[in-house]
Design a protein around this motif. Structure first.
Motif, PDB file in Angstrom:
ATOM      1  N   PHE A   1       0.830  -1.204   0.000  1.00 30.65           N
ATOM      2  CA  PHE A   1       0.000   0.000   0.000  1.00 30.65           C
ATOM      3  C   PHE A   1       0.871   1.263   0.000  1.00 30.65           C
ATOM      4  CE2 PHE A   1      -2.354   3.297   2.369  1.00 30.65           C
ATOM      5  CZ  PHE A   1      -3.423   3.461   1.500  1.00 30.65           C
ATOM      6  N   LEU A   2       1.931   1.260   0.822  1.00 30.49           N
ATOM      7  CA  LEU A   2       2.833   2.421   0.855  1.00 30.49           C
ATOM      8  C   LEU A   2       3.528   2.593  -0.491  1.00 30.49           C
ATOM      9  CD1 LEU A   2       4.406   2.025   4.418  1.00 30.49           C
ATOM     10  CD2 LEU A   2       2.690   3.682   3.674  1.00 30.49           C
ATOM     11  N   ALA A   3       3.854   1.451  -1.129  1.00 35.55           N
ATOM     12  CA  ALA A   3       4.472   1.550  -2.455  1.00 35.55           C
ATOM     13  C   ALA A   3       3.492   2.157  -3.461  1.00 35.55           C
ATOM     14  CB  ALA A   3       4.926   0.171  -2.931  1.00 35.55           C
ATOM     15  N   LEU A   4       2.206   1.828  -3.320  1.00 38.94           N
ATOM     16  CA  LEU A   4       1.197   2.408  -4.206  1.00 38.94           C
ATOM     17  C   LEU A   4       1.074   3.922  -3.989  1.00 38.94           C
ATOM     18  CD1 LEU A   4      -1.641  -0.273  -4.054  1.00 38.94           C
ATOM     19  CD2 LEU A   4      -0.232   0.285  -6.020  1.00 38.94           C
ATOM     20  N   LYS A   5       1.152   4.342  -2.733  1.00 37.59           N
ATOM     21  CA  LYS A   5       1.031   5.764  -2.442  1.00 37.59           C
ATOM     22  C   LYS A   5       2.229   6.551  -3.000  1.00 37.59           C
ATOM     23  CE  LYS A   5      -0.751   7.265   1.366  1.00 37.59           C
ATOM     24  NZ  LYS A   5      -1.032   7.568   2.782  1.00 37.59           N
ATOM     25  N   LYS A   6       3.407   5.904  -2.986  1.00 42.06           N
ATOM     26  CA  LYS A   6       4.613   6.566  -3.465  1.00 42.06           C
ATOM     27  C   LYS A   6       4.846   6.356  -4.956  1.00 42.06           C
ATOM     28  CE  LYS A   6       6.962   6.120   1.008  1.00 42.06           C
ATOM     29  NZ  LYS A   6       8.137   5.558   1.714  1.00 42.06           N
ATOM     30  N   HIS A   7       3.959   5.605  -5.601  1.00 35.94           N
ATOM     31  CA  HIS A   7       4.170   5.288  -7.015  1.00 35.94           C
ATOM     32  C   HIS A   7       4.151   6.575  -7.847  1.00 35.94           C
ATOM     33  CE1 HIS A   7       3.447   3.718 -11.027  1.00 35.94           C
ATOM     34  NE2 HIS A   7       3.897   2.554 -10.588  1.00 35.94           N
ATOM     35  N   PRO A   8       5.171   6.822  -8.646  1.00 36.28           N
ATOM     36  CA  PRO A   8       5.227   8.080  -9.420  1.00 36.28           C
ATOM     37  C   PRO A   8       4.192   8.092 -10.539  1.00 36.28           C
ATOM     38  CG  PRO A   8       7.032   6.623 -10.047  1.00 36.28           C
ATOM     39  CD  PRO A   8       6.351   5.971  -8.880  1.00 36.28           C
ATOM     40  N   MET A   9       3.516   9.207 -10.681  1.00 36.32           N
ATOM     41  CA  MET A   9       2.552   9.412 -11.760  1.00 36.32           C
ATOM     42  C   MET A   9       2.861  10.772 -12.411  1.00 36.32           C
ATOM     43  SD  MET A   9       0.546   6.838 -12.055  1.00 36.32           S
ATOM     44  CE  MET A   9      -0.151   5.448 -11.138  1.00 36.32           C
ATOM     45  N   ASP A  10       3.071  10.775 -13.720  1.00 36.70           N
ATOM     46  CA  ASP A  10       3.492  11.992 -14.402  1.00 36.70           C
ATOM     47  C   ASP A  10       2.332  12.848 -14.890  1.00 36.70           C
ATOM     48  OD1 ASP A  10       6.084  11.265 -13.950  1.00 36.70           O
ATOM     49  OD2 ASP A  10       6.336  10.293 -15.909  1.00 36.70           O
ATOM     50  N   THR A  11       1.156  12.224 -15.100  1.00 33.88           N
ATOM     51  CA  THR A  11       0.040  12.979 -15.677  1.00 33.88           C
ATOM     52  C   THR A  11      -1.045  13.210 -14.635  1.00 33.88           C
ATOM     53  OG1 THR A  11      -1.136  11.014 -16.391  1.00 33.88           O
ATOM     54  CG2 THR A  11       0.495  11.920 -17.918  1.00 33.88           C
ATOM     55  N   LEU A  12      -1.877  14.225 -14.897  1.00 32.51           N
ATOM     56  CA  LEU A  12      -2.948  14.587 -13.972  1.00 32.51           C
ATOM     57  C   LEU A  12      -3.981  13.464 -13.879  1.00 32.51           C
ATOM     58  CD1 LEU A  12      -4.270  16.674 -12.151  1.00 32.51           C
ATOM     59  CD2 LEU A  12      -5.397  17.628 -14.173  1.00 32.51           C
ATOM     60  N   ILE A  13      -4.319  12.856 -15.009  1.00 31.20           N
ATOM     61  CA  ILE A  13      -5.333  11.778 -14.994  1.00 31.20           C
ATOM     62  C   ILE A  13      -4.831  10.602 -14.171  1.00 31.20           C
ATOM     63  CG2 ILE A  13      -6.548  10.113 -16.435  1.00 31.20           C
ATOM     64  CD1 ILE A  13      -6.620  12.175 -18.643  1.00 31.20           C
ATOM     65  N   ALA A  14      -3.554  10.229 -14.372  1.00 28.54           N
ATOM     66  CA  ALA A  14      -2.997   9.104 -13.620  1.00 28.54           C
ATOM     67  C   ALA A  14      -2.978   9.403 -12.132  1.00 28.54           C
ATOM     68  CB  ALA A  14      -1.592   8.792 -14.123  1.00 28.54           C
ATOM     69  N   LYS A  15      -2.637  10.644 -11.764  1.00 29.30           N
ATOM     70  CA  LYS A  15      -2.620  11.007 -10.342  1.00 29.30           C
ATOM     71  C   LYS A  15      -4.034  10.961  -9.758  1.00 29.30           C
ATOM     72  CE  LYS A  15       1.537  13.906 -10.583  1.00 29.30           C
ATOM     73  NZ  LYS A  15       2.079  15.279 -10.467  1.00 29.30           N
ATOM     74  N   GLU A  16      -5.012  11.433 -10.513  1.00 26.69           N
ATOM     75  CA  GLU A  16      -6.394  11.381 -10.018  1.00 26.69           C
ATOM     76  C   GLU A  16      -6.842   9.941  -9.803  1.00 26.69           C
ATOM     77  OE1 GLU A  16      -8.671  13.473 -12.888  1.00 26.69           O
ATOM     78  OE2 GLU A  16      -8.154  15.472 -12.146  1.00 26.69           O
ATOM     79  N   ILE A  17      -6.503   9.052 -10.750  1.00 30.41           N
ATOM     80  CA  ILE A  17      -6.848   7.632 -10.581  1.00 30.41           C
ATOM     81  C   ILE A  17      -6.168   7.073  -9.336  1.00 30.41           C
ATOM     82  CG2 ILE A  17      -6.529   5.339 -11.588  1.00 30.41           C
ATOM     83  CD1 ILE A  17      -6.892   6.603 -14.336  1.00 30.41           C
ATOM     84  N   GLN A  18      -4.891   7.409  -9.140  1.00 31.58           N
ATOM     85  CA  GLN A  18      -4.144   6.922  -7.974  1.00 31.58           C
ATOM     86  C   GLN A  18      -4.793   7.392  -6.669  1.00 31.58           C
ATOM     87  OE1 GLN A  18      -0.264   8.673  -7.481  1.00 31.58           O
ATOM     88  NE2 GLN A  18       0.589   6.824  -6.546  1.00 31.58           N
ATOM     89  N   GLN A  19      -5.080   8.705  -6.578  1.00 32.89           N
ATOM     90  CA  GLN A  19      -5.651   9.242  -5.344  1.00 32.89           C
ATOM     91  C   GLN A  19      -7.054   8.708  -5.089  1.00 32.89           C
ATOM     92  OE1 GLN A  19      -5.401  13.470  -5.880  1.00 32.89           O
ATOM     93  NE2 GLN A  19      -3.151  13.551  -5.734  1.00 32.89           N
ATOM     94  N   ASP A  20      -7.852   8.560  -6.153  1.00 29.91           N
ATOM     95  CA  ASP A  20      -9.231   8.080  -5.996  1.00 29.91           C
ATOM     96  C   ASP A  20      -9.269   6.686  -5.395  1.00 29.91           C
ATOM     97  OD1 ASP A  20     -11.992   7.843  -6.230  1.00 29.91           O
ATOM     98  OD2 ASP A  20     -11.837   6.982  -8.235  1.00 29.91           O
ATOM     99  N   TRP A  21      -8.476   5.787  -5.972  1.00 30.83           N
ATOM    100  CA  TRP A  21      -8.570   4.384  -5.512  1.00 30.83           C
ATOM    101  C   TRP A  21      -7.854   4.178  -4.184  1.00 30.83           C
ATOM    102  CZ3 TRP A  21     -12.225   1.588  -7.170  1.00 30.83           C
ATOM    103  CH2 TRP A  21     -12.727   1.794  -8.458  1.00 30.83           C
ATOM    104  N   LEU A  22      -6.759   4.903  -3.937  1.00 38.77           N
ATOM    105  CA  LEU A  22      -6.102   4.768  -2.644  1.00 38.77           C
ATOM    106  C   LEU A  22      -6.996   5.281  -1.522  1.00 38.77           C
ATOM    107  CD1 LEU A  22      -2.398   5.759  -3.433  1.00 38.77           C
ATOM    108  CD2 LEU A  22      -3.361   3.479  -3.057  1.00 38.77           C
ATOM    109  N   SER A  23      -7.798   6.319  -1.808  1.00 38.38           N
ATOM    110  CA  SER A  23      -8.717   6.828  -0.794  1.00 38.38           C
ATOM    111  C   SER A  23      -9.828   5.814  -0.487  1.00 38.38           C
ATOM    112  CB  SER A  23      -9.330   8.154  -1.274  1.00 38.38           C
ATOM    113  OG  SER A  23     -10.141   7.942  -2.434  1.00 38.38           O
ATOM    114  N   GLN A  24     -10.177   4.990  -1.458  1.00 34.52           N
ATOM    115  CA  GLN A  24     -11.197   3.950  -1.207  1.00 34.52           C
ATOM    116  C   GLN A  24     -10.593   2.743  -0.486  1.00 34.52           C
ATOM    117  OE1 GLN A  24     -13.956   2.999  -4.427  1.00 34.52           O
ATOM    118  NE2 GLN A  24     -13.133   4.734  -5.616  1.00 34.52           N
ATOM    119  N   ILE A  25      -9.339   2.439  -0.757  1.00 33.54           N
ATOM    120  CA  ILE A  25      -8.698   1.255  -0.169  1.00 33.54           C
ATOM    121  C   ILE A  25      -8.278   1.526   1.271  1.00 33.54           C
ATOM    122  CG2 ILE A  25      -6.691  -0.261  -0.338  1.00 33.54           C
ATOM    123  CD1 ILE A  25      -6.798   0.155  -3.371  1.00 33.54           C
ATOM    124  N   GLU A  26      -7.773   2.731   1.557  1.00 33.36           N
ATOM    125  CA  GLU A  26      -7.141   3.023   2.846  1.00 33.36           C
ATOM    126  C   GLU A  26      -8.045   2.751   4.053  1.00 33.36           C
ATOM    127  OE1 GLU A  26      -4.446   6.594   4.876  1.00 33.36           O
ATOM    128  OE2 GLU A  26      -5.478   6.896   2.955  1.00 33.36           O
TER     129      GLU A  26
END
Length: 588
Positions: free
Chosen positions: A236-261
């Motif tokens: 999970f920590l690796a997912l939070k630190k996973h680098p994302m270069d684009t805005l869409i990718a970052k939004e997907i990352q934040q959305d799903w991590l907020s549901q999983i956490e």
């Protein structure tokens, strides 16, 4: 073989056998009943004074077994309704056991046996007093399991949405990359591929996290749950630190991590609830073991009581030995004659007349289903079976037609890809066992797309037919598997053929097409249809697969295309592919 005897219906044979068996059964049954009634009267007279004690002891044993069964069921309850019902049944069974012990105490004359019964009653009352505590423990255990189950279900739903969302975005990136390749915008293509790689890696890490969480549901040890928690949180920590270069990718990352956490952290996390469910289940299981142990004591006592009473009955039963032996001999003799008759009838009417023909028919059906169409069909004097065989003959002819259709390409008359893949897999096994060489020739028609564009698809189909017909005339391809592999691409499977011979055959195939002199104004080779040929050859081992062989042949074909077409090339494992090369080859 012709059948001279008339066909007889199975119903007539079975009906006759049924009437005979019923007659013999009734006769033997009446004799047995008459003799058993006489013996039963004597036995009832012998054991009448012990019957009540035996009945109560058996009922006591039965009630104790039911109690053990209920205790076992309580360890596997899933709903509150089951828990309430089973605890109610447990209370009823303890009442029944207490009543049974009191009834046995009233019948016993032995002071030692009475003391044993009184001690059992004391133990039962102590165990029964634990039922309210057991009620609380089981209620707490099932509540914890339900909460953990809900979290597992929630995580499963999150997983499906997580994968679906990222796969959708990956599909968008794939389509965008294809457009960039066509536009040769390689700088933008690199950024798109980087974003694709980041999202794909993020999805793989997320799936790893969900697998760790799913494994908790199967865990039966707190140490294992703790280990899974540490591994899950690391991912999970690796997912939070996973680098994302684009805005869409970052939004997907934040959305799903907020549901999983929320499911992984806090006192209501899936780990905490799983540990609580495991601990409460173990505690309630301990108390259930106490219930079962008490019931086991009663079952042991009742079995000992029955055994003691049985010895008394056995002593009195010696007097009936002569009569019982006579009865057994009579029944045995009748049984032997009955079995002999049934055996002969089974052999004549059923085994010989029904089972053997049915087995033969079944074997023939299986052989036909396995494409062994030369299998002879059985014959029988049974009307129904012979009708089945007649229908099977029709199905056999249909199977032959279907087999031909399933193996042959409808346009060219060559074998199709399905049949080629099957024979290649079989050939690899045989070649590996014998350590013989095996080769594949893969060729396609040069500039065939331009041919279709200029002359039309009907002319293109005729061109392919002529090429296939000419290939079938080559002596070197007689008896070989020559198949259409897709579009204008064809493939040949050459068992027991080394590279040199396969390359020579490839050259003959190329020259055979040239001899056809099929006009093609877009061809650079004397404006005639030509082919490019790739040859792959190896002595298979355990690492060799059909896909590997075909890939090597495809690489050789690619080399032939790059060399100017209308030539033969052999496989070279060091030959590299690039994105531009693949695009050029596919466009051809």
């Amino acid at each position: 073989m012709r059948i001279n005897s008339p066909l007889i219906s199975l119903k007539q044979k079975i009906r006759l056998l049924f009437y005979i068996v019923i007659f013999l059964t009734i006769t033997i049954g009446l004799i047995s009943v008459c003799l058993s009634v006489d013996l039963q009267k004597k036995v009832d007279t012998m054991i009448n004074h012990d019957i009540d004690e035996i009945i109560y002891a058996l009922e006591l044993s039965k009630d104790s077994q039911k109690l053990q069964l209920i205790s076992a069921k309580l360890t596997r309850i899933d709903t509150e309704e089951q828990r309430t019902q089973l605890l109610s049944e447990l209370e009823v069974q303890w009442q029944a056991l207490i009543l049974g012990l009191n009834q046995l105490s009233s019948l016993e004359n032995s002071a030692q046996r009475v003391n044993q019964l009184e001690q059992l009653l004391v133990d039962i009352k102590k165990t029964r007093a634990q039922l309210p505590l057991l009620n609380q423990l089981t209620e707490k255990a099932i509540a914890a399991r339900l909460q953990a189950s809900h979290l597992h279900l929630n995580m499963a739903l999150i997983q499906r949405g997580f994968v679906r969302s990222i796969q959708k975005q990956l599909g968008i990136l794939d389509r965008h990359a294809n457009r960039l390749i066509e536009a040769q915008a390689f700088g933008e293509l690199k950024r798109t591929l980087d974003e694709h790689r980041q999202l794909a890696h993020f999805m793989h890490q997320g799936e790893s996290l969900f697998r760790q969480v799913a494994a908790i549901n199967k865990s039966s040890d707190n140490a294992e749950i703790n280990q899974l928690q540490r591994e899950t949180m690391r991912v999970f920590l690796a997912l939070k630190k996973h680098p994302m270069d684009t805005l869409i990718a970052k939004e997907i990352q934040q959305d799903w991590l907020s549901q999983i956490e929320p499911n992984l952290l806090g006192e209501s996390s899936i780990f905490a609830l799983s540990r609580e469910a495991l601990n409460t289940s173990r505690i309630s299981g301990t108390y259930l073991d106490i219930q079962a142990s008490a019931a086991q004591k009663i079952a042991l006592f009742s079995s000992q009581l029955v055994e003691a009473t049985d010895k008394q009955v056995e002593a009195a039963g010696l007097a009936l030995k002569v009569d019982s032996n006579s009865f057994v001999i009579l029944i045995f003799s009748a049984g032997v004659l009955y079995s002999l008759f049934i055996g002969l009838s089974n052999w004549h009417f059923i085994s010989k007349g029904i089972i053997q023909p049915v087995i033969a028919t079944s074997n023939a059906m299986q052989a036909i289903a396995s494409e062994k169409l030369d299998t002879p069909l059985p014959r029988s004097n049974n009307l129904e079976l012979q009708q089945m065989v007649s229908s099977l003959e029709t199905l056999k002819s249909y199977a032959a037609q279907v087999k031909a259709v399933s193996e042959i390409d409808g346009l060219t008359g060559a074998y199709n890809r399905r049949y080629f893949d099957l024979r290649l897999a079989q050939g690899l096994v045989t070649a590996e066992k014998k350590q013989h060489p095996l080769s594949i020739i893969l060729f396609d028609v040069d500039n065939f797309k331009q041919y279709n564009d200029r002359y039309g698809h009907v002319s293109g189909d005729q061109c392919l037919k002529k090429i296939v017909a000419s290939m079938k005339q080559l002596p070197e391809l007689q008896g070989k598997i020559f198949a259409r592999y897709g579009g204008e691409e064809f493939i040949v499977f050459l068992p027991d053929t080394d590279m040199a011979l396969a390359e020579m055959i490839g050259q003959q195939m190329r020259e055979q097409v040239l001899r056809l002199r099929l006009p093609h104004k877009d061809s650079v080779h004397r404006q005639h249809i030509t082919i490019s040929v790739g040859v792959s050859s190896t002595v298979p081992d355990s690492e060799t697969s059909a896909e590997t062989m075909i890939n090597h042949a495809d690489r050789a074909l690619y080399r032939a295309k790059q060399a100017g077409k209308n030539c033969v090339k052999t496989n070279d494992n060091q030959f590299p592919y690039t994105i531009d090369d693949i695009a050029v080859n596919n466009s051809d």
